[in-house]
Design a protein around this motif. Structure first.
Motif, PDB file in Angstrom:
ATOM      1  N   VAL A  85       0.804  -1.218   0.000  1.00 50.65           N
ATOM      2  CA  VAL A  85       0.000   0.000   0.000  1.00 50.65           C
ATOM      3  C   VAL A  85       0.841   1.274   0.000  1.00 50.65           C
ATOM      4  CG1 VAL A  85      -1.919  -1.124   1.183  1.00 50.65           C
ATOM      5  CG2 VAL A  85      -0.198   0.074   2.522  1.00 50.65           C
ATOM      6  N   SER A  86       2.152   1.137  -0.178  1.00 49.35           N
ATOM      7  CA  SER A  86       3.005   2.327  -0.147  1.00 49.35           C
ATOM      8  C   SER A  86       4.303   2.047  -0.867  1.00 49.35           C
ATOM      9  CB  SER A  86       3.320   2.714   1.308  1.00 49.35           C
ATOM     10  OG  SER A  86       4.208   1.766   1.895  1.00 49.35           O
ATOM     11  N   GLY A  87       5.032   3.135  -1.140  1.00 47.00           N
ATOM     12  CA  GLY A  87       6.351   2.975  -1.722  1.00 47.00           C
ATOM     13  C   GLY A  87       7.284   2.219  -0.802  1.00 47.00           C
ATOM     14  N   ASN A 109      -3.844   7.253  -2.065  1.00 47.57           N
ATOM     15  CA  ASN A 109      -3.192   8.490  -2.506  1.00 47.57           C
ATOM     16  C   ASN A 109      -1.756   8.193  -2.914  1.00 47.57           C
ATOM     17  OD1 ASN A 109      -2.670  11.184  -3.074  1.00 47.57           O
ATOM     18  ND2 ASN A 109      -2.316  11.741  -0.939  1.00 47.57           N
ATOM     19  N   LYS A 110      -1.601   7.371  -3.941  1.00 44.00           N
ATOM     20  CA  LYS A 110      -0.264   7.034  -4.423  1.00 44.00           C
ATOM     21  C   LYS A 110       0.403   8.289  -4.995  1.00 44.00           C
ATOM     22  CE  LYS A 110      -1.930   2.460  -5.930  1.00 44.00           C
ATOM     23  NZ  LYS A 110      -3.383   2.742  -5.773  1.00 44.00           N
ATOM     24  N   THR A 111       1.655   8.480  -4.673  1.00 43.17           N
ATOM     25  CA  THR A 111       2.368   9.637  -5.218  1.00 43.17           C
ATOM     26  C   THR A 111       2.920   9.303  -6.599  1.00 43.17           C
ATOM     27  OG1 THR A 111       4.536   9.010  -4.343  1.00 43.17           O
ATOM     28  CG2 THR A 111       3.068  10.256  -2.872  1.00 43.17           C
ATOM     29  N   ALA A 112       3.306  10.338  -7.326  1.00 43.54           N
ATOM     30  CA  ALA A 112       3.888  10.124  -8.655  1.00 43.54           C
ATOM     31  C   ALA A 112       5.161   9.296  -8.557  1.00 43.54           C
ATOM     32  CB  ALA A 112       4.176  11.476  -9.318  1.00 43.54           C
ATOM     33  N   ASP A 113       5.985   9.557  -7.549  1.00 43.22           N
ATOM     34  CA  ASP A 113       7.226   8.784  -7.382  1.00 43.22           C
ATOM     35  C   ASP A 113       6.924   7.321  -7.115  1.00 43.22           C
ATOM     36  OD1 ASP A 113       8.834  10.962  -7.829  1.00 43.22           O
ATOM     37  OD2 ASP A 113       9.182  11.388  -5.708  1.00 43.22           O
TER      38      ASP A 113
END
Length: 440
Positions: A85-87, A109-113
């Motif tokens: 669920v996250s980087g 809310n995934k970030t672009a990175d």
């Protein structure tokens, strides 16, 4: 305290886990200490894999429950996929060498990175949560020349009977796209219009620590009915149906979780019936267990530091951990059982005993009413079923270092997470230049 997995009481009257005496574990590794029963963790993985393989389904371990490099290896060896669920969780999987063709990337809310990392790593599926994310996935997939395979996360309007903080299937939720108000159908249309996006299926997650199976069947029926509506409007046919995780476990008396096999039978039956009713092919069914795999396999060991008796009221037993290593009791009133690992055969005290943590918070109580023998300073307390959402939610509140974790099996214990040091606490601190030169 109910014993789980390989737990037993040895000839010394000590708690033993994975063939390792808890008192010896404390002597070697210190406390607080997370102990993970490898045999039980693997057994729980296999229960899911076998139960869902019978219907051609798949199982994704929910890494948010507990994820380390060693846990990634256990999950991989047991043949499960992985839900991240996250980087940070994705990075852990990459560093562990986990096969990316078995990874599903969640998050509201995934970030672009993070998306770039996932696309570059070759993540198998994205689980998309919003219109903005669809825009982001489409743009970055085109930019990188990648194809983005995805599932849409939907909210079916189901409120599972669990704590408010861990309900996620109702319409009023930060997660997913609602079916009744037309958002879900609009999201499907947008997916189908964008060449870089390949819609493979639908997803929902109705909550956590669930004991009733009917909400899973209801969710399956609702999503399959929606899939038929989508087919009628757009021609798209569902390939995968992911019903999330959430199956409850035993923490304390009153908890009565259903068997994994019963869960599988309920879900497969509901999906097959709905597919026939809606005139659809049966999709591949996926589930995402986390707590029900890791939870029972974990135990936390503490050392008693003080025993404070308030005559006629209760006794507070303070241990060297608390909400920093297990925030669940303070966060939403989670209940646990405990025992004295060094005196398993002691007669239980008739006085009210509260197991307190050492954080500077009145709410830092691990167990409000603990059934223990008369406790002495130096005793070893074991709290059971702490494998899920303890280490993964741990913090450095009050600047307490996070505990170590050991994997136990067949009488051997291996360190899989080092204990944080005070130096670790200030590793990322920076003193502004103007403070660096002090007058004598």
């Amino acid at each position: 305290m109910r014993l789980h997995g390989t737990m037993r009481v040895n000839e010394k009257g000590h708690l033993e886990i994975g063939g390792c005496d808890a008192v010896d574990l404390v002597r070697v590794f210190g406390t607080p200490l997370y102990v993970l029963d490898e045999a039980l963790f693997r057994e729980n993985c296999r229960l899911y894999r076998v139960a869902f393989a019978r219907g051609g389904g798949g199982v994704l371990y929910a890494g948010k429950a507990l994820l380390t490099l060693a846990v990634c290896r256990l999950v991989e060896e047991e043949g499960l996929g992985l839900d991240v669920v996250s980087g940070g969780e994705l990075y852990t999987a990459v560093q562990a060498g986990f096969p990316m063709d078995r990874v599903y990337f969640h998050g509201n809310n995934k970030t672009a990175d993070e998306v770039r990392m996932a696309l570059s790593a070759g993540v198998h599926r994205f689980v998309c949560d919003s219109f903005d994310e669809l825009d982001l996935l489409s743009r970055l997939a085109l930019e990188l020349g990648k194809e983005c395979n995805l599932l849409l996360r939907l909210t079916p309007g189901i409120e599972a009977h669990t704590h408010d903080y861990i309900r996620t299937g109702q319409i009023d939720s930060k997660f997913g796209l609602a079916i009744p108000n037309g958002q879900a159908l609009e999201a499907v249309r947008r997916c189908l219009e964008r060449p870089a996006l390949k819609l493979r299926g639908l997803h929902c997650h109705i909550g956590s620590q669930i004991f009733e199976l009917e909400p899973y069947a209801d969710a399956a029926r609702i999503l399959m009915e929606f899939a038929r509506q989508v087919r009628d409007v757009t021609g798209w046919v569902i390939e995968e149906l992911d019903l999330g995780g959430g199956l409850g476990i035993y923490y304390s008396p009153g908890d009565d979780p259903p068997a994994v096999e019963t869960l599988a039978e309920t879900i497969f039956g509901a999906v097959a019936q709905a597919a026939a009713s809606e005139g659809l092919p049966i999709p591949k069914v996926l589930v995402e267990p986390g707590r029900s795999i890791a939870g029972p396999a974990g135990t936390t060991l503490y050392t008693v530091g003080t025993v404070k008796e308030i005559p006629g009221v209760r006794t507070y037993v303070a241990v060297d951990g608390g909400m920093g290593d297990n925030p669940r009791p303070a966060l939403y009133g989670a209940r646990y059982e405990a025992c004295l690992a060094n005196r398993m055969n002691g007669r239980l005290d008739t006085l009210a005993v509260s197991l307190a943590g050492r954080c500077c918070e009145s709410g830092d109580l691990l167990i409000r009413q603990a059934d223990l023998p008369p406790v002495r300073v130096g005793d070893v307390v074991a709290v059971s079923c702490t494998g899920a959402y303890t280490y993964s939610m741990a913090s450095n509140y009050n600047r307490f270092p996070r505990p170590a974790m050991v994997l136990v099996r067949d009488g051997s214990a291996e360190l899989i997470v080092r204990r944080e040091s005070y130096a670790d606490l200030i590793r990322n601190d920076i003193v502004p230049v103007r403070f660096r030169t002090r007058q004598a």
